[in-house]
Motif scaffolding. Structure first.
Motif, PDB file in Angstrom:
ATOM      1  N   HIS A 138      14.595  37.009  -1.711  1.00  0.00           N
ATOM      2  CA  HIS A 138      15.687  36.372  -2.469  1.00  0.00           C
ATOM      3  C   HIS A 138      15.057  35.706  -3.697  1.00  0.00           C
ATOM      4  O   HIS A 138      15.207  34.509  -3.916  1.00  0.00           O
ATOM      5  CB  HIS A 138      16.417  35.355  -1.596  1.00  0.00           C
ATOM      6  CG  HIS A 138      17.050  35.948  -0.365  1.00  0.00           C
ATOM      7  ND1 HIS A 138      18.394  36.225  -0.275  1.00  0.00           N
ATOM      8  CD2 HIS A 138      16.526  36.336   0.828  1.00  0.00           C
ATOM      9  CE1 HIS A 138      18.670  36.734   0.934  1.00  0.00           C
ATOM     10  NE2 HIS A 138      17.553  36.812   1.613  1.00  0.00           N
ATOM     11  N   HIS A 184      22.112  42.215   6.295  1.00  0.00           N
ATOM     12  CA  HIS A 184      21.464  41.171   7.096  1.00  0.00           C
ATOM     13  C   HIS A 184      22.217  41.130   8.429  1.00  0.00           C
ATOM     14  O   HIS A 184      23.398  40.754   8.450  1.00  0.00           O
ATOM     15  CB  HIS A 184      21.640  39.800   6.437  1.00  0.00           C
ATOM     16  CG  HIS A 184      20.699  39.461   5.322  1.00  0.00           C
ATOM     17  ND1 HIS A 184      20.590  40.187   4.169  1.00  0.00           N
ATOM     18  CD2 HIS A 184      19.832  38.417   5.199  1.00  0.00           C
ATOM     19  CE1 HIS A 184      19.697  39.597   3.375  1.00  0.00           C
ATOM     20  NE2 HIS A 184      19.221  38.525   3.981  1.00  0.00           N
ATOM     21  N   ASP A 241      11.258  37.941   3.309  1.00  0.00           N
ATOM     22  CA  ASP A 241      12.520  37.196   3.189  1.00  0.00           C
ATOM     23  C   ASP A 241      12.328  35.959   2.309  1.00  0.00           C
ATOM     24  O   ASP A 241      13.014  34.943   2.513  1.00  0.00           O
ATOM     25  CB  ASP A 241      13.083  36.785   4.555  1.00  0.00           C
ATOM     26  CG  ASP A 241      14.551  36.365   4.484  1.00  0.00           C
ATOM     27  OD1 ASP A 241      15.187  36.598   3.440  1.00  0.00           O
ATOM     28  OD2 ASP A 241      15.060  35.801   5.472  1.00  0.00           O
ATOM     29  N   HIS A 273      16.424  41.526   9.599  1.00  0.00           N
ATOM     30  CA  HIS A 273      16.294  40.374  10.521  1.00  0.00           C
ATOM     31  C   HIS A 273      16.126  40.860  11.961  1.00  0.00           C
ATOM     32  O   HIS A 273      15.039  40.872  12.479  1.00  0.00           O
ATOM     33  CB  HIS A 273      17.471  39.380  10.465  1.00  0.00           C
ATOM     34  CG  HIS A 273      17.394  38.432   9.328  1.00  0.00           C
ATOM     35  ND1 HIS A 273      16.436  37.451   9.241  1.00  0.00           N
ATOM     36  CD2 HIS A 273      18.154  38.311   8.211  1.00  0.00           C
ATOM     37  CE1 HIS A 273      16.612  36.758   8.120  1.00  0.00           C
ATOM     38  NE2 HIS A 273      17.641  37.270   7.472  1.00  0.00           N
ATOM     39  N   HIS A 291      12.249  42.783   1.229  1.00  0.00           N
ATOM     40  CA  HIS A 291      13.359  41.821   1.405  1.00  0.00           C
ATOM     41  C   HIS A 291      12.934  40.472   0.823  1.00  0.00           C
ATOM     42  O   HIS A 291      12.154  39.748   1.433  1.00  0.00           O
ATOM     43  CB  HIS A 291      13.686  41.696   2.893  1.00  0.00           C
ATOM     44  CG  HIS A 291      14.807  40.758   3.242  1.00  0.00           C
ATOM     45  ND1 HIS A 291      15.701  41.010   4.270  1.00  0.00           N
ATOM     46  CD2 HIS A 291      15.193  39.558   2.738  1.00  0.00           C
ATOM     47  CE1 HIS A 291      16.572  40.018   4.375  1.00  0.00           C
ATOM     48  NE2 HIS A 291      16.276  39.106   3.454  1.00  0.00           N
TER      49      HIS A 291
END
Ligand code: NIG
Ligand code: FE
Length: 426
Positions: free
Chosen positions: A85, A253, A328, A276, A83
């Motif tokens: 971004h 998410h 994340d 999460h 995970h």
């Protein structure tokens, strides 16, 4: 005899993380440790893992085989960061200063900062700029032992800028040893220009951007941020159904701040993962435990947001969920790409054992991006993605904080980090 063109000789300890995945309950505690271990590969694939004796009896190195001396080093599979971004531009250090003064992440988001501020910066950057940012970040990941990473879009929030982010990921992947698994996350936030017509944005995702991403083969997964103030469970379900019928795998998410039933929805729809889970309920835990949906826990988020509440890792593991750990990595809620730190937080903040955390960051991480056929475990048939760290035992990966012990990284049987430095391709 088994032929091999790459030999890793004599690891003090090797955590293979071998065996069936996903690893649940007791199986998550077994890292398949071998002492004085040897590993051999051919054409980037592992052909042997075992002791020196077994190696001498069964493996025949080909002429010119690469030999890595692992004497005194501890080996484990390259981390799989399930995970991130990755392809964003800009910084949110200013927002971080406000958070230190007491603003919360969600208050800032409501003021037009948060994700929307990174959207402005990412829209303003060119594809080449984003690609180059990705490449610098990938170097950092590799130096800390990550060899496979998921990469979400979601800071473009319109057709050209979502495509631009995913093209930047594709170009970066073509130039870097770390394998990237792209995820389309147009459903990360409602962009400002659609704030009073959110239905139109959802239609745009379903009928225009999603199909374009799919037709260009730019993403394997479709991710939705199901959260109060972002996408409701009903909207998430509509988006998810469209994504699944377009052939994407589904990621969600969920339960980052408020439990809305998104985790139960993810399990019911057969999502690859729910991610999460800080605010997950008993019903959410039961839904994941009885499903193939991976529970991706992101322990740097509550740490970085200075929030007491953590994901209930112990309860998830004991219920039988397929728990994975990931960074994340993003500029707002988790500005780290270091999986060693994530393993440490898994232990220190969520009370996982060292073995559980290591399996969650490798074998189960690979499962959580459906790359377990080649990544996350050191056993014959998998990619030779191996990290060698200068520590006395596997436990020191967590016990010894604040220093990067990674000396050597092999990716597909090629030495890509040596003596803590990146080796450029030949
Ligand atoms: O996973 N929660 C949504 N997305 C990211 C945060 C993105 C951002 O703040 O830029 C997350 O925490
Ligand atoms: Fe995220």
């Amino acid at each position: 005899m088994i032929k091999a063109d790459c030999i890793v000789a004599g690891c003090r300890e090797l955590a293979t993380c071998r065996g069936p995945v996903p690893k649940r309950r007791e199986a998550l505690r077994d890292i398949g440790l071998i002492e004085r271990a040897w590993v051999a590969g051919l054409d980037g694939t592992i052909v042997f893992v075992g002791t020196e004796d077994e190696f001498r009896k069964t493996v025949q190195p080909v002429e010119g085989a690469v030999r890595v001396e692992a004497d005194g080093l501890v080996g484990f599979p390259g981390f799989v960061d399930s995970h991130t971004h990755l392809p964003f531009a800009g910084s949110r250090a200013d927002e971080f200063s406000l958070r230190i003064q007491g603003w919360t992440y969600r208050e800032l988001a409501a003021e037009g900062m948060g994700i929307r501020s990174t959207v402005r910066a990412t829209r303003a950057a060119s594809r080449d700029e984003i690609r180059d940012l990705c490449l610098v970040r990938l170097d950092e990941m590799l130096l800390h032992g990550t060899t496979t990473a998921e990469a979400k879009s979601g800071y473009g929030l319109n057709l050209p800028d979502e495509i631009k982010q995913l093209e930047a990921v594709r170009e970066a992947a073509g130039r870097h040893p770390v394998d990237l698994i792209p995820t389309f996350m147009g459903a990360h936030e409602i962009p400002d220009e659609y704030s009073d017509r959110r239905e139109d944005y959802i239609d745009l995702l379903i009928h225009t951007i999603g199909p374009a991403v799919r037709d260009q083969g730019l993403a394997r997964f479709f991710d939705v941020f199901c959260e109060e103030g972002v996408f409701s469970p009903d909207e998430t379900e509509r988006l998810a159904e469209a994504a699944l019928s377009a052939g994407f795998g589904l990621k969600v998410h969920t339960d980052e701040f408020v439990a809305l039933g998104g985790t139960e929805l993810a399990a019911r729809l057969g999502a690859v993962s729910a991610e999460h889970l800080i605010a997950i309920t008993d019903a959410g835990i039961a839904a994941l435990a009885g499903s193939d949906t991976a529970a991706i826990l992101l322990p740097n988020v509550p740490f970085f947001l200075m929030q007491e509440k953590k994901a209930p890792a112990r309860r998830l593991i004991e219920a039988g969920a397929a728990v994975a750990l990931a960074t994340d990595f993003n500029p707002g809620s988790s500005m780290t790409s270091n999986m060693q730190w994530i393993v440490q937080l898994g232990v220190f903040q969520m009370h996982m054992t060292i073995e559980e955390a290591l399996n969650a960051a490798t074998a189960n991480g690979a499962y959580a991006v459906r790359e377990h056929g080649r990544a996350g475990r050191l056993e014959p048939g998998k990619n030779l993605d191996l990290v060698l760290a200068d520590i006395p035992s596997v436990a020191d990966l967590v016990y010894r904080l604040g220093r990067n012990p990674v000396k050597t990284v092999l990716k597909n049987g090629r030495v890509v980090v040596e003596d803590g430095r990146i080796i450029p391709p030949p």
